[in-house]
Design a protein around this motif. Structure first.
Motif, PDB file in Angstrom:
ATOM      1  N   SER A 119       0.822  -1.207   0.000  1.00  0.00           N
ATOM      2  CA  SER A 119       0.000   0.000   0.000  1.00  0.00           C
ATOM      3  C   SER A 119       0.856   1.257   0.000  1.00  0.00           C
TER       4      SER A 119
ATOM      5  N   ARG B 258       2.030   1.838  -4.179  1.00  0.00           N
ATOM      6  CA  ARG B 258       0.960   2.698  -4.676  1.00  0.00           C
ATOM      7  C   ARG B 258       1.399   4.152  -4.753  1.00  0.00           C
ATOM      8  N   ASN B 259       2.177   4.612  -3.758  1.00  0.00           N
ATOM      9  CA  ASN B 259       2.598   6.018  -3.790  1.00  0.00           C
ATOM     10  C   ASN B 259       3.478   6.334  -4.998  1.00  0.00           C
TER      11      ASN B 259
ATOM     12  N   LEU C  58       3.457   4.808  -7.836  1.00  0.00           N
ATOM     13  CA  LEU C  58       2.592   4.743  -9.014  1.00  0.00           C
ATOM     14  C   LEU C  58       1.743   5.993  -9.140  1.00  0.00           C
ATOM     15  N   ASN C  59       1.265   6.510  -8.023  1.00  0.00           N
ATOM     16  CA  ASN C  59       0.490   7.751  -8.079  1.00  0.00           C
ATOM     17  C   ASN C  59       1.341   8.900  -8.618  1.00  0.00           C
TER      18      ASN C  59
ATOM     19  N   SER D  71      -2.092  -0.383 -11.034  1.00  0.00           N
ATOM     20  CA  SER D  71      -2.871   0.025  -9.860  1.00  0.00           C
ATOM     21  C   SER D  71      -4.035  -0.933  -9.630  1.00  0.00           C
TER      22      SER D  71
ATOM     23  N   ILE E 213      -2.668  -4.137  -8.135  1.00  0.00           N
ATOM     24  CA  ILE E 213      -2.313  -3.947  -6.730  1.00  0.00           C
ATOM     25  C   ILE E 213      -3.564  -3.888  -5.872  1.00  0.00           C
ATOM     26  N   GLU E 214      -4.609  -3.228  -6.392  1.00  0.00           N
ATOM     27  CA  GLU E 214      -5.857  -3.154  -5.631  1.00  0.00           C
ATOM     28  C   GLU E 214      -6.484  -4.540  -5.480  1.00  0.00           C
TER      29      GLU E 214
END
Length: 651
Positions: free
Chosen positions: A421, A425-426, A428-429, A465, A468-469
């Motif tokens: 998480s 994710r960071n 990728l954002n 994303s 990953i989710e």
């Protein structure tokens, strides 16, 4: 076999009685006597046999209709009344008039003096006893003898007396009289009356005397072998001796001594046969006992070497057995546990409230509880109860699995989820944001080729994303620590909104929503259930020919709401249908159409539905389309439902 004997007895009694009456009506001697050498049967006896046989036939069904029951009872009482009247008539008239004379007048004959027909009170006595026995045939008890059994036994003794008188009389008669001269009862009359009595006992083989004879016990085993020989042995022996005397092979003085000698020898033989049967049964019992002890020893060895703690608990909640692993986990010696309450190991009890969440452990039947060691420390346990075969219903085997290592693994998994998480994710954002800014700058400079490359970066970032989710959602659901936000929703309106919101406009016209009668509001986590519906709708579009319809149906099956999505695709093989909801599983068709998927969509859908205490499944045949089903309870359940029967009902 017993019921067939009862039916045959009823048919034979009716047939013999009817033929004798026809013989008297037509004056045919062979029908009157049922054989040229036998004496004629009296009309009253023939009528009694016909009434008794009809009553037995009507009473044979275990639950006869009201009319059949009443008619059978009436015929049985008529049989008893006829026997009583015949008995009184025999005492008053000596059997040479009275009742039988009335029958002959009805047949157009005057007087009653058929040659060679002597009056016997035993026939009338048998009919008088068998009538009430037939009327009381349903009043028996599986464990006790009834009035019906007692009456039939008396009737059989009376008929057997007539049979022995007929067959054994020549043993003591000094003159060689014609063998078939009637002495008390006719041979055919005696045989049919005995058959009717046996048929009355066989009408209810599960009650009274016949239940004891047919029971698979030591007493029933011995009785089935000795009773027929004991009752029929003397008449058969007497008949043999008389025939030998009539043919000149045996003198009159030797008949009775020989009869007594053979009866004594036969009695001793019966005792020896009974002893042999008992020895055989005892040998089988010892063999079965030894096999049972060996089986119990193997079972205890299996329990003792099992890798999980196991205890056997009786109906009172006391420990009867504990294996070596239970000693190691709890710190008690097994001798100290035997006879103690199971609450010593599990303070909240084996049947207490579970501490497990709404996860796969709970759906699989396990319960998470807290155990207590001898030193007072606690240990997390998963409890599974199984009935112990061969014991009383309350005796259970409790498998107490130490889940400490599982707890540690779950903690590591949570840390892993947090790592994904935060650390994946960071970045990728950030990449997604910079790619959008780059795309905008390239568009302003009218660099179309470079803009398409930036769009490809954005697309792949969104794909990563999504994966990953899916990994995060699957991990959360697998951990069993997901808290559903249940709210009451109109499931029909919810499906319509999902179709409007999540289906692309160019494909929306392919979907047809079929709603059954209005359902009560369904408690559900709308956000997660929307993911399930969207996944099924997307698959229906992806794996069915363009332009073909997709049917979405909602119906109620007992206490569940069932949603189905049907497409007209190529269908699934049995192998794919069986594994479609497994983790990371993808069909050949799925891999060819979408090589980027992880195979988690349907797996996550299954976890979401099971978290709602529902069930999801698929039905398909090759080249016949595919239908996905999922069910959710109409009320929030307190325990996991039995989903397999629901699947059978819905399909």
């Amino acid at each position: 076999m017993v019921r067939a004997l009862a039916r045959s007895s009823a048919a034979a009694s009716c047939m013999v009685g009817l033929l004798v009456l026809v013989g008297w009506a037509l004056d045919v001697m062979v029908l009157k006597s049922m054989g040229a050498a036998l004496p004629a049967m009296r009309p009253s006896a023939a009528l009694g046999l016909m009434l008794g046989g009809a009553a037995l036939g009507l009473r044979l069904p275990a639950t006869p209709g009201l009319f059949r029951h009443r008619l059978g009872t009436a015929l049985a009482l008529a049989t008893a009344l006829l026997g009583a009247v015949s008995l009184v008539d025999g005492v008053i008239t000596g059997g040479n008039g009275g009742l039988d004379a009335l029958f002959l007048r009805a047949f157009g004959e005057q007087g009653f003096a058929p040659p060679g027909v002597a009056s016997s009170p035993l026939t009338a006595l048998c009919l008088m006893l068998l009538g009430p026995a037939l009327a009381l045939v349903d009043r028996g008890h599986p464990q006790r003898l009834s009035w019906s059994d007692a009456l039939v036994a008396l009737a059989l003794m009376a008929a057997l007396t007539g049979l022995n008188s007929f067959l054994l009389g020549p043993l003591v008669t000094p003159a060689a009289a014609p063998f078939f001269q009637e002495r008390s009862m006719g041979l055919h009359t005696t045989c049919v009356l005995m058959l009717l009595g046996v048929g009355t006992l066989c009408a209810r083989p599960e009650l009274g005397l016949m239940a004891r004879l047919t029971r698979d016990t030591l007493g029933g085993f011995v009785a089935r072998r000795l009773v027929p020989v004991t009752l029929l042995g003397p008449p058969v022996l007497g008949l043999t001796l008389v025939l030998m005397h009539l043919t000149g092979g045996l003198s009159h003085d030797a008949k009775l001594p020989l009869f007594a000698t053979v009866v004594a020898a036969g009695g001793a033989t019966l005792v020896l046969l009974a002893a042999r049967a008992l020895d055989m049964l005892d040998t089988e019992r010892m063999r079965a006992t030894a096999a049972l002890e060996a089986s119990e020893e193997r079972f205890r060895t299996f329990l003792d070497t099992a890798p999980d703690p196991m205890v056997v608990v009786d109906g009172a909640g006391r420990v009867r057995f504990a294996n070596a692993e239970a000693e190691r986990v709890f710190g008690y010696r097994r001798e100290a546990l035997l006879g103690r309450e199971v609450e010593l190991l599990v303070p909240e009890g084996l049947h207490g409230p579970s501490t497990a969440g709404e996860g796969p452990e709970r759906a699989a039947g396990g319960r998470l509880v807290s155990g207590q060691r001898q030193d007072g420390t606690s240990v997390p346990l998963e409890v599974r109860l199984s009935p112990l075969e061969g014991e009383d219903d309350a005796t259970r085997i409790a498998i107490l699995r130490d889940v400490t290592e599982r707890r540690d693994l779950e903690k590591l998994r949570e840390e892993y989820v947090g790592l994904i998480s935060h650390d994946l994710r960071n970045p990728l954002n950030t990449i997604n944001l910079r790619a959008h800014l780059l795309q905008r700058a390239l568009h302003e400079r009218k660099l179309e080729r470079e803009g398409h490359m930036a769009q490809a970066i954005i697309h792949n970032v969104e794909w990563m994303s999504t994966m990953i989710e899916e990994l995060l959602e699957g991990s959360r659901l697998e951990s069993g620590r997901v808290t559903l936000r249940r709210e009451a929703h109109d499931l029909g309106r919810f499906l319509a909104e999902v179709l409007e919101r999540d289906v692309p406009p160019d494909a929306r016209e392919r979907f047809r929503l079929h709603l059954a009668d209005p359902l009560p509001p369904v408690p559900m986590d709308a956000a997660r259930l929307e993911r399930v519906v969207t996944n099924l709708l997307t698959n229906a579009i992806k794996y069915s020919p363009k332009g073909t319809p997709v049917d979405v149906r909602l119906a109620a099956v007992h206490d569940h709401a069932v949603v189905s999505v049907t497409n007209q695709g190529t269908g699934l093989s049995p192998r794919d249908a069986a594994r479609l909801f497994d983790k990371y599983y993808r069909t050949e068709d799925g891999r060819s159409q979408d090589g980027k998927g992880l195979g988690l969509g349907l797996y996550i859908s299954r976890l979401i539905v099971e978290a709602h205490s529902g069930h999801i499944w698929v039905e398909s045949e090759p080249d016949r389309g595919v239908t996905f089903f999922f069910s959710v309870p109409l009320e929030a359940p307190s325990a996991p439902p039995e989903s397999q029967p629901l699947r059978q009902r819905a399909s």
